[in-house]
Each structure stands twice: as structure tokens, then as C-alpha cells.
Design an enzyme around this catalytic site. Sequence first.
Site, PDB file in Angstrom:
ATOM      1  CB  ALA A 120      -0.952  -0.008   1.186  1.00 23.05           C
ATOM      2  CB  THR A 121       4.233   2.161   1.227  1.00 21.62           C
ATOM      3  OG1 THR A 121       3.928   2.137   2.622  1.00 21.62           O
ATOM      4  CG2 THR A 121       5.254   3.257   0.966  1.00 21.62           C
ATOM      5  CB  SER A 179      -2.210  -3.453   2.450  1.00 20.77           C
ATOM      6  OG  SER A 179      -1.194  -4.265   2.965  1.00 20.77           O
ATOM      7  CG  HIS A 210       1.006  -6.754   5.465  1.00 24.27           C
ATOM      8  ND1 HIS A 210       1.231  -6.370   6.775  1.00 24.27           N
ATOM      9  CD2 HIS A 210       1.202  -5.654   4.711  1.00 24.27           C
ATOM     10  CE1 HIS A 210       1.569  -5.077   6.778  1.00 24.27           C
ATOM     11  NE2 HIS A 210       1.552  -4.629   5.546  1.00 24.27           N
ATOM     12  CB  THR A 264       8.384 -10.285 -12.873  1.00 28.59           C
ATOM     13  OG1 THR A 264       9.202 -10.180 -14.027  1.00 28.59           O
ATOM     14  CG2 THR A 264       7.791 -11.690 -12.791  1.00 28.59           C
ATOM     15  CB  CYS A 281       9.731   6.532  24.982  1.00 26.05           C
ATOM     16  SG  CYS A 281       9.443   8.105  25.792  1.00 26.05           S
TER      17      CYS A 281
END
Lengths: 140, 407
Positions: free
Chosen positions: B75-76, B203, B205, B244, B330
Site C-alpha cells: 500500500a505504500t 494491502s 498483509h 514481474t 520513547c
Amino acid sequence: MYDPKVIDHYNNPRNVGSFAKGEEGVGTGIVGAPACGDVMKLQLKINNQGIIEDAKFKTFGCGSAIASSSLATEMVKGKSIDEAYSIKNTEIVNELKLPPVKIHCSVLAEDAIKAAIQDYRKRFSVAVKSASGSADTAKG
Amino acid sequence: MVKLPIYMDNNATTPLDPRVLEAMMPYLTQNFGNAASRTHSFGWIAEAAVEKGREQIARLINASSPDEIIFTSGATESDNLALKGIAWGYKSKGNHIITQKTEHKAVLDSCKFLQKEGYDVTYLDVDKYGLVDPETVRAAITDKTILISIMYANSEIGTVQPIREIGEIAKEKGVLFHCDAVQAAGKIPIDMQKTAVDLMALSGHKIYGPKGVGALYIRKKKPFIKAAPLIHGGGHEKGKRSGTLNVPGIVGFGAASELAQKDLPAEMERLKRLRERLREGLTTRLDYVHLNGHPEKRIPGSVNLSFEFVEGESLLMGLKDVAVSSGSACTSASLEPSYVLTAIGVGPELAHTSIRFCVGRFNTEEEVDYVIEAVVKHVTRLRELSPLYEMVLEGIDLNTINWNAEQ
């Protein structure tokens, strides 16, 4: 990801808590900010010889921040306030093997020790002056 | 007994469904042909498998034709192709793009890239639930606007955007509309016959399919949508995406789409029940817990909670048998908390305490109960360690403290 020593301090933090309000000889340091994700409160109970008899902490922060402050309470016990004031954050970094992104946790712990000592000196400056004879203790 | 560790981070990725793997296996072994080989059966078998996958994915979103599906690496890439492809393809028409602040980084960073090329981008604000007001989209449209890009559902807070309303505005104004539907497709019904979306990123996954495969839906309409390719080569995928084809990936993505569609209504109900069990369990047993995102307009399995006075990473460290994620940054080099939480007005002090739980197909009620117990135990313990909780119990208003004075 974490050093076993960090995990140990996180699972079994030493000296958690607060001294009773108005307890004699206690200096309190609160450093950090909730918005930054770290707040440490470190309290030192100092006798009239200027020796740290006991220490307590509470920390809002990541595991490394909790471990740094827990370790700091262990390091300062039995030390004179001058010795405790000279503790460097690098000692905490080396002991806990903190990665670069966590160095600020050790800096905060060093700042907390200094802030607690400064608070103590502010509150009990006369008593300390007679005990250590250092002009520095009167500051603040 | 529940099996540990428990995976409850299904917005990040999902395990491959064993039925999907089964469908893929022949294409990882004997049916290894290149779908572009026209001269022998190896190629024909591969091509047939790709076309079946295309149909299965088209059906999941009720597209008019399988030809509207272009396969990508994920999807990126689909978002990049939509944003850059449309920007480049319509350069002569205009240079203005409208998006919003809680989009995925694939959209936001593509927009930033295009800004450096001279495009103008409007980043719309969202409300406290993360919703875009369709009227702000309308108001932002100018005669230079070539694309609107608004996501279907947000991965961090789960909020579902008013896509149909925005689509109607885009259609009325004659502006192309791209939608990143990665967190929505296969989780809530999507109907391209009723939704005026022109391009949609999907996407594999996130829906129990394999990683490394995604798709860009491009509506077939007159005049044709001209998305300039990012990748040049053999002219695969009608010249829009050379390279491909990932045949086993496409087979898996197709099988995953079919499975998701088949069980959708029942699975939506089940996930919503698990999510609500989790949310209620935590909010009734702990005080100072805040929901981030919209209470109803959300994807079924996702819930994001702030546990005030407990820093997120320290909570994750306690939840070592539970895989969830935190809005606290963090763990990364940057100390800035989540930009999504910031955009919905969650202050940094609360953003640092947020945890995202995403239940999925393989989570059970027993696992949810285990997670509730574990979170209650660790939040309680960490609050005993928290100077902020102590201050609040003493009646101190944390906002009255000048925190930076000590630093």
C-alpha cells in the site's frame, strides 16, 4: 532490547515511595515534565552529618527512566551530599548499559539527585553549614 | 490456558491465514511461471492465477471490473502511485492537492515530496475524534485542485472517515479522489458502486494475506484517469506498474480478500464484541482511562486508550507476553509522541500514555480476558510508581505546575 539490569530494576524497583510530609532532613527533587514523557521525584533523607541515610523515588517514564532513578537511590545511600552531588549520569549509563536514545533518562536521574540536594540545602541550610562547613551549602 | 505471547497488534500486520498459505503453495512450488510469459503453460497458469486474484480483490470492494485493480508491492507504493502519478499526470490541469493531518506517512510524505516539486498541499484539520468535516474539503477546493486524498480508516485510532460524503463533493466538483483503505478493506464493507472514490490503496498483509503485495484501484471512467507510472520497464499492469508480477503474493492477496468478504458481517460483530469487552473491562476496573478516536465510527477490532500517569513504553515492558503498540515515541529516536494523537488534540502528556489494542481473526475471548488482567495489574503497579498519580491523589492539579522550572 533491554539490559537485564534495566529489567531487574523495572521488575523490582528499589526504594519506591515517598517520605512523610514534613519529615525532618528530607530534600525533594522533581525533574522532567509529563509532556516529555518523563517525571522523576527523588527524595533524600540526610542526617545532621550530611550523610544520605535513605532515599526514595517515584518515576513516570519508560523502563530505562524507572531503572535510572531506582539505581540512583541505591547509589546515593551512605554518601555525603557532596559525593552524591558529584555523581555523573555516565555512571548510570555504564551500569545499565543504556543505548544512546535512553541517555536522557540518566541525565534526568543526575538532575533529580542535584535537585533534591539543592532543595535540602534550601530548607536546612543552617544545619548543613554547621555540619560540613562548606560555604556552598548555604546557596539557594 | 491461553497460549503466550498474545498477538493483539493486527493493525500493524496480521498472521497469514493457513487457508491463504494453502492457496499460495502451488505458486511457490510447481507453478512458478512468469505471468507475462505468453508462449507456454507455465506462463498461462500464472496469468490465470493473477487474474483470479484480481477478480477476488475487485469483488471485495465491489469494483465494476477486475481491470480496475493494479498490483503493487504494497500500500505504500499504491499511495505513492496515486499521489505522484496523479500529480504528474495532471500537471497541466493544476497543482493543488487536499489531504488531512492523520493520513498514513505514505500519503503525507508523498505530499511533502510533491511540495518540493512545486505542488501546493492543503492539510485539513480533524476534530477531536479524528474526523474530517466534508465541508472543509469542499471549502479547500480551488480551480487548481487535482486530487483529494483522505484515508478510509486510521490505523492508530481506528476512526472511519465520511468517505461517501467526501466522494460526492469530489464528484460534484470534478476533482479526483484517492482513498487509502488499508485499514478498512476486508474489515468493513466497501462498495465502489456507492462510493465515488477514484483511486484506492489496498494491502494484502493487513487482511491475513502475505506481505509484499498491494493494489491500487483505479476507476474506469471517461475521461480515463491518467496515473503516471513510478516504475518503468516491461509495461506490466497496463504500463502503470512495470515489474514481474508477484504471482504467489497476488494469489494469497486474492484468497485473503475472498475469505475476508465471506465472513465479513459475522466477523465484524465478533471483533466489535471483543473490542468492547476489552474497553469495558479496562475502563470499569481502572480510573483515568481515556478513549482516543471516535466511540462508534471506528473499525471493529481497534481500540486506543490512554492510561493517564503511566508512560506507554513502561507499560509495554510490563506486558511482555502481549504484543500491542504505544503512541509514546520513547521507543524511537524522536521523543515526539504520535502525530495522529497530536492532530486530534490529545496533549503530549496523554499521548505518552496511549496503547493501541487491535483484536483480529485469531484472537479469542480468553485472550482478551488475559490482556485485561495483565493491563490492570501493570497499570496499577506503575501508578504506585508514578509521582503524577500521587500528586493527583493529593489533589494537585498537574496543569498548575511549572514543569520546566526544574530542567
